[in-house]
Write a protein that holds these residues in place. Structure first.
Motif, PDB file in Angstrom:
ATOM      1  N   MET B  29      25.910 -20.965   5.293  1.00  0.00           N
ATOM      2  CA  MET B  29      26.424 -22.039   4.446  1.00  0.00           C
ATOM      3  C   MET B  29      27.526 -22.835   5.123  1.00  0.00           C
ATOM      4  SD  MET B  29      25.006 -22.007   1.460  1.00  0.00           S
ATOM      5  CE  MET B  29      23.985 -20.977   0.462  1.00  0.00           C
ATOM      6  N   GLY B  30      28.521 -22.047   5.598  1.00  0.00           N
ATOM      7  CA  GLY B  30      29.650 -22.732   6.192  1.00  0.00           C
ATOM      8  C   GLY B  30      30.542 -23.353   5.135  1.00  0.00           C
ATOM      9  N   LYS B  31      29.978 -24.236   4.396  1.00  0.00           N
ATOM     10  CA  LYS B  31      30.777 -24.900   3.369  1.00  0.00           C
ATOM     11  C   LYS B  31      30.572 -24.254   2.005  1.00  0.00           C
ATOM     12  CE  LYS B  31      31.739 -29.509   4.998  1.00  0.00           C
ATOM     13  NZ  LYS B  31      31.085 -30.804   5.097  1.00  0.00           N
ATOM     14  N   ILE B  32      31.522 -24.506   1.137  1.00  0.00           N
ATOM     15  CA  ILE B  32      31.425 -23.933  -0.197  1.00  0.00           C
ATOM     16  C   ILE B  32      30.789 -24.936  -1.150  1.00  0.00           C
ATOM     17  CG2 ILE B  32      32.744 -23.012  -2.126  1.00  0.00           C
ATOM     18  CD1 ILE B  32      34.931 -22.306  -0.025  1.00  0.00           C
ATOM     19  N   ASP B  33      29.696 -24.559  -1.712  1.00  0.00           N
ATOM     20  CA  ASP B  33      29.113 -25.413  -2.739  1.00  0.00           C
ATOM     21  C   ASP B  33      28.511 -24.547  -3.853  1.00  0.00           C
ATOM     22  OD1 ASP B  33      26.918 -24.334  -1.609  1.00  0.00           O
ATOM     23  OD2 ASP B  33      26.244 -26.185  -0.628  1.00  0.00           O
ATOM     24  N   GLU B  34      27.926 -25.200  -4.799  1.00  0.00           N
ATOM     25  CA  GLU B  34      27.389 -24.504  -5.969  1.00  0.00           C
ATOM     26  C   GLU B  34      26.347 -23.465  -5.574  1.00  0.00           C
ATOM     27  OE1 GLU B  34      27.489 -23.291  -9.589  1.00  0.00           O
ATOM     28  OE2 GLU B  34      28.942 -24.566  -8.598  1.00  0.00           O
ATOM     29  N   GLU B  35      25.548 -23.806  -4.562  1.00  0.00           N
ATOM     30  CA  GLU B  35      24.507 -22.895  -4.118  1.00  0.00           C
ATOM     31  C   GLU B  35      25.099 -21.568  -3.635  1.00  0.00           C
ATOM     32  OE1 GLU B  35      20.708 -23.233  -1.200  1.00  0.00           O
ATOM     33  OE2 GLU B  35      21.688 -25.104  -1.791  1.00  0.00           O
ATOM     34  N   LEU B  36      26.232 -21.657  -2.982  1.00  0.00           N
ATOM     35  CA  LEU B  36      26.897 -20.460  -2.478  1.00  0.00           C
ATOM     36  C   LEU B  36      27.228 -19.510  -3.615  1.00  0.00           C
ATOM     37  CD1 LEU B  36      28.550 -18.852  -0.276  1.00  0.00           C
ATOM     38  CD2 LEU B  36      30.485 -20.228  -0.979  1.00  0.00           C
ATOM     39  N   PHE B  37      27.813 -20.058  -4.680  1.00  0.00           N
ATOM     40  CA  PHE B  37      28.172 -19.206  -5.808  1.00  0.00           C
ATOM     41  C   PHE B  37      26.931 -18.585  -6.446  1.00  0.00           C
ATOM     42  CE2 PHE B  37      32.012 -21.939  -5.706  1.00  0.00           C
ATOM     43  CZ  PHE B  37      32.927 -20.925  -5.489  1.00  0.00           C
ATOM     44  N   GLU B  38      25.885 -19.389  -6.507  1.00  0.00           N
ATOM     45  CA  GLU B  38      24.657 -18.874  -7.104  1.00  0.00           C
ATOM     46  C   GLU B  38      24.091 -17.720  -6.283  1.00  0.00           C
ATOM     47  OE1 GLU B  38      21.475 -21.725  -8.223  1.00  0.00           O
ATOM     48  OE2 GLU B  38      23.111 -22.566  -9.450  1.00  0.00           O
ATOM     49  N   GLU B  39      24.142 -17.878  -4.959  1.00  0.00           N
ATOM     50  CA  GLU B  39      23.638 -16.813  -4.090  1.00  0.00           C
ATOM     51  C   GLU B  39      24.491 -15.557  -4.220  1.00  0.00           C
ATOM     52  OE1 GLU B  39      21.221 -16.948  -1.478  1.00  0.00           O
ATOM     53  OE2 GLU B  39      20.610 -19.051  -1.518  1.00  0.00           O
ATOM     54  N   LEU B  40      25.806 -15.758  -4.279  1.00  0.00           N
ATOM     55  CA  LEU B  40      26.695 -14.602  -4.445  1.00  0.00           C
ATOM     56  C   LEU B  40      26.381 -13.880  -5.749  1.00  0.00           C
ATOM     57  CD1 LEU B  40      30.145 -15.945  -3.181  1.00  0.00           C
ATOM     58  CD2 LEU B  40      28.700 -14.216  -2.118  1.00  0.00           C
ATOM     59  N   GLU B  41      26.125 -14.676  -6.767  1.00  0.00           N
ATOM     60  CA  GLU B  41      25.747 -14.131  -8.066  1.00  0.00           C
ATOM     61  C   GLU B  41      24.554 -13.192  -7.919  1.00  0.00           C
ATOM     62  OE1 GLU B  41      26.447 -17.466 -11.090  1.00  0.00           O
ATOM     63  OE2 GLU B  41      24.439 -16.733 -11.535  1.00  0.00           O
ATOM     64  N   GLU B  42      23.553 -13.664  -7.193  1.00  0.00           N
ATOM     65  CA  GLU B  42      22.346 -12.875  -7.012  1.00  0.00           C
ATOM     66  C   GLU B  42      22.617 -11.577  -6.267  1.00  0.00           C
ATOM     67  OE1 GLU B  42      19.368 -15.306  -5.205  1.00  0.00           O
ATOM     68  OE2 GLU B  42      18.903 -16.227  -7.132  1.00  0.00           O
ATOM     69  N   VAL B  43      23.469 -11.670  -5.248  1.00  0.00           N
ATOM     70  CA  VAL B  43      23.775 -10.478  -4.460  1.00  0.00           C
ATOM     71  C   VAL B  43      24.440  -9.420  -5.335  1.00  0.00           C
ATOM     72  CG1 VAL B  43      25.131  -9.578  -2.561  1.00  0.00           C
ATOM     73  CG2 VAL B  43      23.978 -11.767  -2.328  1.00  0.00           C
ATOM     74  N   LEU B  44      25.395  -9.855  -6.159  1.00  0.00           N
ATOM     75  CA  LEU B  44      26.093  -8.894  -7.011  1.00  0.00           C
ATOM     76  C   LEU B  44      25.145  -8.309  -8.050  1.00  0.00           C
ATOM     77  CD1 LEU B  44      29.514 -10.721  -7.547  1.00  0.00           C
ATOM     78  CD2 LEU B  44      28.993  -8.843  -5.996  1.00  0.00           C
ATOM     79  N   ILE B  45      24.296  -9.143  -8.598  1.00  0.00           N
ATOM     80  CA  ILE B  45      23.336  -8.648  -9.595  1.00  0.00           C
ATOM     81  C   ILE B  45      22.386  -7.641  -8.956  1.00  0.00           C
ATOM     82  CG2 ILE B  45      21.273  -9.324 -10.895  1.00  0.00           C
ATOM     83  CD1 ILE B  45      22.886 -11.748 -11.861  1.00  0.00           C
ATOM     84  N   SER B  46      21.961  -7.923  -7.733  1.00  0.00           N
ATOM     85  CA  SER B  46      21.020  -7.001  -7.098  1.00  0.00           C
ATOM     86  C   SER B  46      21.703  -5.690  -6.729  1.00  0.00           C
ATOM     87  CB  SER B  46      20.390  -7.634  -5.860  1.00  0.00           C
ATOM     88  OG  SER B  46      21.337  -7.719  -4.833  1.00  0.00           O
ATOM     89  N   GLY B 262      24.872   1.489  -6.747  1.00  0.00           N
ATOM     90  CA  GLY B 262      25.884   2.054  -7.635  1.00  0.00           C
ATOM     91  C   GLY B 262      26.888   1.040  -8.140  1.00  0.00           C
ATOM     92  N   GLY B 263      26.532  -0.238  -8.063  1.00  0.00           N
ATOM     93  CA  GLY B 263      27.463  -1.292  -8.485  1.00  0.00           C
ATOM     94  C   GLY B 263      27.801  -1.223  -9.961  1.00  0.00           C
ATOM     95  N   ILE B 264      27.030  -0.439 -10.679  1.00  0.00           N
ATOM     96  CA  ILE B 264      27.253  -0.333 -12.112  1.00  0.00           C
ATOM     97  C   ILE B 264      28.629   0.251 -12.425  1.00  0.00           C
ATOM     98  CG2 ILE B 264      26.181   1.966 -12.391  1.00  0.00           C
ATOM     99  CD1 ILE B 264      25.774  -1.041 -14.739  1.00  0.00           C
ATOM    100  N   VAL B 265      29.190   1.041 -11.479  1.00  0.00           N
ATOM    101  CA  VAL B 265      30.525   1.610 -11.750  1.00  0.00           C
ATOM    102  C   VAL B 265      31.576   0.512 -11.846  1.00  0.00           C
ATOM    103  CG1 VAL B 265      30.016   3.837 -10.698  1.00  0.00           C
ATOM    104  CG2 VAL B 265      31.077   2.044  -9.304  1.00  0.00           C
ATOM    105  N   ILE B 266      31.324  -0.588 -11.161  1.00  0.00           N
ATOM    106  CA  ILE B 266      32.271  -1.702 -11.254  1.00  0.00           C
ATOM    107  C   ILE B 266      32.194  -2.310 -12.651  1.00  0.00           C
ATOM    108  CG2 ILE B 266      32.843  -4.000 -10.340  1.00  0.00           C
ATOM    109  CD1 ILE B 266      31.872  -3.003  -7.605  1.00  0.00           C
ATOM    110  N   ALA B 267      30.978  -2.428 -13.165  1.00  0.00           N
ATOM    111  CA  ALA B 267      30.805  -2.925 -14.528  1.00  0.00           C
ATOM    112  C   ALA B 267      31.456  -1.980 -15.535  1.00  0.00           C
ATOM    113  CB  ALA B 267      29.326  -3.098 -14.839  1.00  0.00           C
ATOM    114  N   ILE B 268      31.274  -0.680 -15.309  1.00  0.00           N
ATOM    115  CA  ILE B 268      31.831   0.294 -16.245  1.00  0.00           C
ATOM    116  C   ILE B 268      33.353   0.271 -16.215  1.00  0.00           C
ATOM    117  CG2 ILE B 268      32.057   2.773 -16.720  1.00  0.00           C
ATOM    118  CD1 ILE B 268      29.141   3.086 -15.913  1.00  0.00           C
TER     119      ILE B 268
END
Lengths: 446, 301
Positions: B29-46, B262-268
């Protein structure tokens, strides 16, 4: 709960999308974000979700909106249908080898429920007239062999074990021989739980497979599994080419998105679901029920569909006439109840009624048993009594209680409710045209 | 191997999954844009953090990016790390044992690894010089008693058991008396796996607590909820419902040596404020480690 929030949001979005004609791109976009969240919250893998949303969006844009549905409802209907078709429209059956013994191999991660499932499947197959032999090949977990032996004793089904010092491949081979000698036409091999990235143990499974040539390799998956379900299913399938998936622990409150994930990455059918610790609690997998569960929303559409299937239009009109003229009898009441039951579990149906959200449902305990009692009571009445309940004196009530296995109190309660229902109908039918119309459609006096 | 290496080993797949993806995204990406946040969202969800927690994290990340005038995508990673550290807190996993005996009750749904964890906890405590007694409280599942017995022998600690089908509260009662008379430091109670939706089983759990509270009113008590790292969003509900019946004081996160994150522990932690105390990263007796949030995140990135 998070999910209820989503379900409400979905319904809200749906409400906003009024208007008729065609489903527009705007309608689809508005719905898809909510549906995406619903699927993710249900633990469907995000890659699977992405693909699914794409294909559904494509299909949805431009479809004609069915009469009596809003575009929002139409989209959800499509999503629901696609979910069902993705999970394999019809229940998949377990297959048998033409040359006995038929060998099944249970594989999966630790703690997925392989041993318990082995017991359940053996019991199921025996009911089908087979003579199963269970084989204990988990030589690693402490007391795993004993666990299967205890289950075997409970079920009175033989267990083949050679202790934990032999190799699982040898045990499996010996079990087949043992089965042939003892006229066991089905052999179930319970293997040890293992991580899909443990190469040694995965190779061991492959060796067992090559040694005994199983008819089916069944991957046992915990229905509570999250995003990782795809990795697990994929690895096991690539290594062993599995034949079916078993979803366990579905008696919990998980949405079970793993069902969709595993099906999507392997293309293999889900054959059974496990719903409890009792050894007869094994059920065939129904894709439509799972779709509703994953979507987890009270969806009006299946209600409409189900209502259309189970309610005879003519009968509904007749009923409406009866209601208006106050000729509604206990016989009609019984018939309505039986039609309602045809539509499926009551809790599920209540969840589909518009305006009933999950919060309301939680406070309302629908008691199926009570319905059975009501049915029994009415069926214990004479024809005359059903038409004219006012003749029910003390001795008649006593007779009915004895005949239906209930109590006089229950009969009194039912009669009181019936009177109230009649009163309610009177007010409803006098509510005017609008009220009548909706009644005609649903024909639900409840 | 120290904790750090072990955890790092166990988390190698996790790290590869999450951080490789993040790195790829950030570099590409290099730059910060909306797509970046969306991708990060996906990574955390996965990684099983769940939709709600992910949204909160990404929302906060957006705010911070704006506030700190971050312009390069790579710097977002540090911010994200900080934020996860914020949620997990800087507490280290530890259990309190000021009384003799202290009590640990281990609960969880079926198949998460309760019995295995008990074996490993016993060993861990024994290494710390504690005298441990195990109560074989899973009298329901076939051969569960034999299983915990094998672990007790491996760890070299005492075990109190009844036969299958016995009242678990009675087992716990006997184990308390044994722990008292043998002057044990810690009594670890195994319980049968139960789905949190089974009301009568949760009542049975409450009965076990009444017995412990009555017999050892002053004792330090820990209730560890064992969670399988592969579990998805249902883990949050599990933590909620078990907390209602049993006042859960911490989590044991098992099977972290797989590909599950095990990311669920962060949610908990974020939703219920229940900390992780121990993590299981393998099948050996010593493959249970104290949780250290700092190292957990460090190993993650």
């Amino acid at each position: 709960m998070v999910f209820e929030g989503l379900s409400e949001k979905l319904q809200q979005t749906m409400k906003k999308l009024r208007g008729a004609g065609r489903v527009t791109e705007k309608d689809v976009k508005a719905m898809m974000r909510e549906i995406k969240l619903a699927l993710l919250e249900a633990d469907v893998n995000f890659k699977v979700v992405k693909q699914f949303i794409e294909s559904v969006s494509e299909r949805a844009v431009g479809t004609d909106v069915l009469e009596s549905l809003t575009p929002g409802q139409q989209v959800v209907k499509i999503v629901h249908e696609e979910l069902i078709s993705l999970m394999g429209s019809v229940p998949a059956k377990i297959t048998f080898s033409s040359k006995p013994p038929t060998v099944y191999m249970m594989v999966g991660l630790q703690g997925a429920g392989k041993t318990t499932f082995t017991g359940k499947l053996a019991s199921y197959l025996r009911k089908e007239g087979k003579k199963p032999l269970m084989t204990a090949c988990d030589v690693y977990r402490p007391a795993a062999i004993q666990q299967l032996q205890v289950l075997g004793k409970q079920l009175d089904i033989p267990v083949f074990a050679m202790g934990d010092k032999q190799s699982p491949v040898d045990i499996a081979k010996a079990a087949i021989k043992h089965a042939s000698l003892n006229q066991n036409d089905v052999v179930l091999i319970d293997t040890a739980g293992r991580l899909h990235i443990d190469d040694d143990l995965m190779n061991e499974l492959e060796n067992i497979k090559n040694a005994v040539g199983p008819q089916e390799i069944l991957l046992v998956v915990d229905s509570m599994t999250g995003q990782d379900a795809v990795n697990v299913a994929k690895s096991f399938n690539e290594k062993l080419s599995i034949d079916g998936i078993i979803l366990t622990k579905l008696d919990g409150d998980t949405r079970g998105g793993a069902a969709l994930s595993t099906k999507a990455v392997t293309g293999k059918p889900i054959k059974f679901i496990g719903i409890g610790e009792k050894l007869n609690e094994l059920e065939v997998f129904y894709p439509d029920r799972m779709a509703s569960r994953i979507l987890g929303m009270g969806d009006v559409l299946s209600l409409i569909e189900k209502a259309q299937q189970s309610f005879d239009e003519k009968k509904a009109i007749e009923l409406e006439k009866k209601m208006r003229t106050m000729q509604f009898t206990l016989d009609d009441f019984l018939e309505q109840m039986q039609q309602l039951k045809k539509m499926g579990p009551l809790n599920q149906i209540m969840g589909m009624i518009p305006g009933m959200d999950n919060k309301m449902l939680k406070d309302m305990d629908v008691d199926e048993k009570k319905m059975a009692h009501t049915e029994a009571i009415i069926q214990s009445m004479t024809k005359k009594e059903r038409v004219n309940p006012s003749i029910l004196n003390a001795s008649r009530r006593k007779r009915i209680a004895a005949g239906s296995g209930t109590s006089i109190q229950e009969i009194n309660q039912l009669l009181k409710q019936f009177e109230q229902l009649k009163k309610m109908m009177k007010t409803m039918t006098s509510m005017g045209k609008k009220g009548r119309k909706s009644l005609g459609k649903f024909g639900l006096p409840f | 191997m120290g904790f750090f290496e072990k955890l790092k080993n166990g988390l190698k797949k996790t790290r590869a999954e999450i951080t490789d993806k993040i790195d790829k995204i950030l570099v590409s990406m290099g730059k910060i844009d909306e797509e970046l946040f969306e991708e990060l969202e996906e990574v955390l969800i996965s990684a099983d953090l769940g939709v709600e927690t992910t949204m909160e994290i990404v929302e906060e990340l957006r705010r911070k990016v704006k506030e700190n005038k971050v312009t390069q995508a790579v710097d977002v990673k540090e911010l994200l790390k900080d934020q996860l550290a914020n949620i997990l807190g800087d507490e280290k996993g530890e259990l309190s044992f000021s009384t003799t005996p202290s009590v640990i009750v281990v609960v969880g749904v079926n198949g998460v690894g309760k019995t295995t964890s008990i074996g490993k906890i016993s060993y861990l405590l024994k290494q710390m010089g504690k005298k441990v007694v195990i109560a074989a409280g899973d009298t329901f599942r076939a051969a569960a008693i034999e299983q915990v017995e094998v672990w007790a022998n491996r760890a070299g600690v005492d075990i109190i058991k009844h036969s299958e089908g016995a009242d678990p509260s009675a087992v716990i009662f006997d184990a308390i008396q044994a722990a008292k008379s043998r002057k044990a430091d810690v009594l670890i109670c195994d319980t049968a796996g139960r789905l949190h939706t089974k009301k009568n089983l949760m009542e049975e759990l409450k009965k076990i607590y009444r017995v412990i509270k009555r017999e050892l009113p002053e004792a330090d008590m820990e209730t560890l909820l064992v969670l399988d790292a592969t579990t998805g969003q249902n883990a949050v509900t599990q933590a909620k419902v078990f907390s209602e019946a049993a006042a859960v004081t911490g989590l044991v996160l098992t099977k972290l040596d797989g590909t599950a994150k095990g990311g669920i522990v962060i949610a908990i932690k974020s939703e219920l404020n229940v900390p992780v105390k121990l993590v299981g990263v393998g099948e050996q007796l010593d493959d249970l480690q104290w949780f250290d949030s700092k190292e957990f995140i460090e190993a993650l990135f």
